[in-house]
Design a protein around this motif. Sequence first.
Motif, short mmCIF file in Angstrom:
data_model
loop_
_atom_site.label_atom_id
_atom_site.label_comp_id
_atom_site.label_asym_id
_atom_site.label_seq_id
_atom_site.Cartn_x
_atom_site.Cartn_y
_atom_site.Cartn_z
N TYR A 16 0.81 -1.22 0.00
CA TYR A 16 0.00 0.00 0.00
C TYR A 16 0.84 1.27 0.00
O TYR A 16 0.31 2.36 0.14
N TYR A 17 2.14 1.12 -0.19
CA TYR A 17 3.02 2.28 -0.20
C TYR A 17 3.10 2.88 -1.61
O TYR A 17 3.10 2.16 -2.61
N THR A 18 3.19 4.18 -1.67
CA THR A 18 3.55 4.86 -2.91
C THR A 18 5.06 4.79 -3.05
O THR A 18 5.79 5.06 -2.10
N ILE A 19 5.51 4.42 -4.25
CA ILE A 19 6.93 4.32 -4.54
C ILE A 19 7.31 5.42 -5.52
O ILE A 19 6.65 5.61 -6.53
N GLY A 20 8.38 6.10 -5.22
CA GLY A 20 8.87 7.12 -6.12
C GLY A 20 10.29 6.84 -6.55
O GLY A 20 11.07 6.24 -5.80
N TRP A 21 10.62 7.24 -7.77
CA TRP A 21 12.00 7.23 -8.25
C TRP A 21 12.45 8.68 -8.45
O TRP A 21 11.72 9.46 -9.06
N PHE A 22 13.61 8.98 -7.95
CA PHE A 22 14.21 10.30 -8.07
C PHE A 22 15.60 10.14 -8.67
O PHE A 22 16.18 9.05 -8.66
N ARG A 23 16.15 11.23 -9.16
CA ARG A 23 17.53 11.20 -9.64
C ARG A 23 18.21 12.52 -9.34
O ARG A 23 17.56 13.57 -9.24
#
Length: 129
Positions: free
Chosen positions: A31-38
């Motif tokens: 149920y977690y939101t996953i984000g990718w950053f750079r």
Amino acid sequence: QLQLVESGGGLVQPGGSLRLSCAASGFTLDYYTIGWFRQAPGKEREGVSCISGRVGGAYYADYEDSVKGRFTISRDNAKSTAYLQMNSLKPEDTAVYYCAATPPRGGRLCPLENQYDYWGQGTQVTVSS
């Protein structure tokens, strides 16, 4: 201990592909939101993509404009792992890539950077000939 570990970075030629993985330990991602950053050298960290937790049986994703049509975010909750498939890579994609996770926040699909609770250590992606 709650932890995120990225892998899959490396050196690739322009036009090539890489798949980054973000493995969670100590908690399940369902149920977690996953984000990718750079973060590129000399630049601030920027959001690349995010994928929601399960919402009514579906997941929702969004992308930063420069990666739309080239990157695909996905998740495998059974493996507690999220992925970022990166195709048609360009030199300007060179950066350290981070994954992050947060419980649902409500409001916007992709939370702001400071709203993520858990972060990985980053994996280097270098696009060069």
